[in-house]
Design a protein around this motif. Sequence first.
Motif, PDB file in Angstrom:
ATOM      1  N   ASN A 188     -18.550  65.921 -24.846  1.00 31.67           N
ATOM      2  CA  ASN A 188     -18.271  66.697 -26.047  1.00 31.67           C
ATOM      3  C   ASN A 188     -19.615  67.219 -26.546  1.00 31.67           C
ATOM      4  O   ASN A 188     -20.390  66.478 -27.163  1.00 31.67           O
ATOM      5  N   GLU A 190     -20.367  69.460 -28.812  1.00 29.16           N
ATOM      6  CA  GLU A 190     -20.483  69.599 -30.262  1.00 29.16           C
ATOM      7  C   GLU A 190     -20.947  68.296 -30.900  1.00 29.16           C
ATOM      8  O   GLU A 190     -21.752  68.293 -31.831  1.00 29.16           O
ATOM      9  N   LYS A 191     -20.457  67.180 -30.373  1.00 31.29           N
ATOM     10  CA  LYS A 191     -20.830  65.871 -30.910  1.00 31.29           C
ATOM     11  C   LYS A 191     -22.040  65.278 -30.191  1.00 31.29           C
ATOM     12  O   LYS A 191     -22.554  64.225 -30.588  1.00 31.29           O
ATOM     13  N   LEU A 193     -22.157  63.957 -27.145  1.00 30.24           N
ATOM     14  CA  LEU A 193     -21.749  62.700 -26.531  1.00 30.24           C
ATOM     15  C   LEU A 193     -21.260  62.900 -25.098  1.00 30.24           C
ATOM     16  O   LEU A 193     -20.660  63.930 -24.770  1.00 30.24           O
ATOM     17  N   ASP A 216     -25.753  59.241 -25.424  1.00 27.67           N
ATOM     18  CA  ASP A 216     -26.236  60.418 -26.141  1.00 27.67           C
ATOM     19  C   ASP A 216     -26.514  61.507 -25.113  1.00 27.67           C
ATOM     20  O   ASP A 216     -27.219  61.284 -24.128  1.00 27.67           O
ATOM     21  N   ARG A 245     -11.639  67.716 -27.310  1.00 19.53           N
ATOM     22  CA  ARG A 245     -12.583  68.509 -28.091  1.00 19.53           C
ATOM     23  C   ARG A 245     -11.947  69.833 -28.484  1.00 19.53           C
ATOM     24  O   ARG A 245     -10.824  70.132 -28.099  1.00 19.53           O
ATOM     25  N   GLN A 250      -9.353  64.482 -32.001  1.00 23.61           N
ATOM     26  CA  GLN A 250     -10.628  63.939 -31.531  1.00 23.61           C
ATOM     27  C   GLN A 250     -10.491  62.477 -31.095  1.00 23.61           C
ATOM     28  O   GLN A 250     -10.785  61.541 -31.844  1.00 23.61           O
ATOM     29  N   TYR A 267     -12.242  58.872 -32.495  1.00 25.65           N
ATOM     30  CA  TYR A 267     -13.622  59.162 -32.889  1.00 25.65           C
ATOM     31  C   TYR A 267     -13.827  58.753 -34.341  1.00 25.65           C
ATOM     32  O   TYR A 267     -12.991  59.021 -35.210  1.00 25.65           O
ATOM     33  N   THR A 269     -16.095  59.256 -37.534  1.00 26.00           N
ATOM     34  CA  THR A 269     -17.080  60.189 -38.088  1.00 26.00           C
ATOM     35  C   THR A 269     -18.238  59.462 -38.778  1.00 26.00           C
ATOM     36  O   THR A 269     -19.332  60.020 -38.907  1.00 26.00           O
ATOM     37  N   LYS A 272     -20.287  57.965 -35.745  1.00 30.08           N
ATOM     38  CA  LYS A 272     -20.552  59.002 -34.744  1.00 30.08           C
ATOM     39  C   LYS A 272     -20.393  58.464 -33.318  1.00 30.08           C
ATOM     40  O   LYS A 272     -21.088  58.869 -32.389  1.00 30.08           O
ATOM     41  N   LYS A 273     -19.461  57.526 -33.201  1.00 28.77           N
ATOM     42  CA  LYS A 273     -19.080  56.966 -31.908  1.00 28.77           C
ATOM     43  C   LYS A 273     -17.555  56.869 -31.885  1.00 28.77           C
ATOM     44  O   LYS A 273     -16.878  57.239 -32.845  1.00 28.77           O
ATOM     45  N   TYR A 274     -17.037  56.359 -30.798  1.00 32.67           N
ATOM     46  CA  TYR A 274     -15.610  56.074 -30.724  1.00 32.67           C
ATOM     47  C   TYR A 274     -15.381  54.606 -31.055  1.00 32.67           C
ATOM     48  O   TYR A 274     -16.223  53.751 -30.765  1.00 32.67           O
TER      49      TYR A 274
END
Length: 406
Positions: A188, A190-191, A193, A216, A245, A250, A267, A269, A272-274
């Motif tokens: 993804n 945008e994120k 990841l 990352d 995505r 998400q 996900y 927020t 910022k991980k699952y």
Amino acid sequence: MKLKFIAAFLFVTLITFTGCLNEHDPDHSHDSSFYIDYRSLKGLPDGIAVIELDPEAPDFGNISSRLELGIGVLPHHIYYNQNAKKMFTTALGGSYLYEIRTGEDQNGLPKLIDATPIDTGENTVGENLFFTTDGRYFMTFMGGAGGPKDGSIGVFNANNNQLIKTIKAPIQANPNQFIMYPHGISINEEKGLMMVSSTIHPDLTTGMGNTCTLLDLNTYEIKETYQVADSPTDLSAPVEVLLLRGKFPQYALATTMLGGDIWIAPYNTATKKYDAFTKIFDGSTKGLGWALEMYIDDSNKLYVSFADPGKILVFDINNLPQLKLLKTFDADKGAHHMAFFKTKSGKEVVAVQNNLLDLPNLNSGTVSVIDINTGKTLGTVDLRNRYGILPESIEGTNGPSSYMHH
């Protein structure tokens, strides 16, 4: 005058011929011809072929072009780059990664020209690719450098195919955050990841995994390794992972090869991980095993292949984390990769490649073409008996043949 005419003719011919050997042209349509990776059953070189898969076509099942890669190369997955101008295949043997040059024959049909091996460094047993928009591509190597608990991710420059970096994180160094036997990969951007699955040692006996690892995308540092199994001792062998995505909810999805299940992680927020993975579909309750590939169309339907006994299940993902089963299609044992297209009369179909590594009872060696509205099988190509080969993967000759795969 005659010499000038001949020279001009040769020049035009050369230009025309050269044009036929250019990189892949996504604007030219041959929507029912497909590329298949194949392994030979007769001790001959493995390779790639072009095959017609429209059951309404007079040449249904015919192979019109072949490219041999070598004995024991075992080409495994076909991919296009970001703009679909270049095509690649990964391989379990040989050089592990090849760029494939294609063109057209005198009838405008797809033609395989040649293959250029790409240097993968110490990385062995090539599996999946993912191309990002910033000029990189990532490749999972289930064998890594060849150790019993190995595995790696290669980062390549998409412009020149140079290996930029090898990402390694041995389980021996940190049993809580590691990369081992990676197969599936999803990103993804945008994120920022990337996630890879931990499947099985290439010899299929030395070791098995039961995790997925989140990294990352830019620093390549591990953020978390998740259990995707009922317990730490349940060697479920997660095989594919998909980070939803864009317009999709998400979540991260994963299939387990030996578990035969579908797992999901939301996900978060804040972190910022699952969050942790949970099982949302238990294949054993439906008599299913060996969950493999996931494809999503643009109407929020998820197609999942189950190699045993050879089924395609179609789910509605509009209400995740709930999965609603919509349809079940009959394929053949070893149901694996898929390609979507329309027949000459406009029927919407999915072509299913039925073979997993030539494993017993998972190696039908056929391609089933199924009407996705009625569920009826419109035609089957028996590559095992007709050509003495087994299909390993399938991809369109006019660009990617699915909306979202990895």
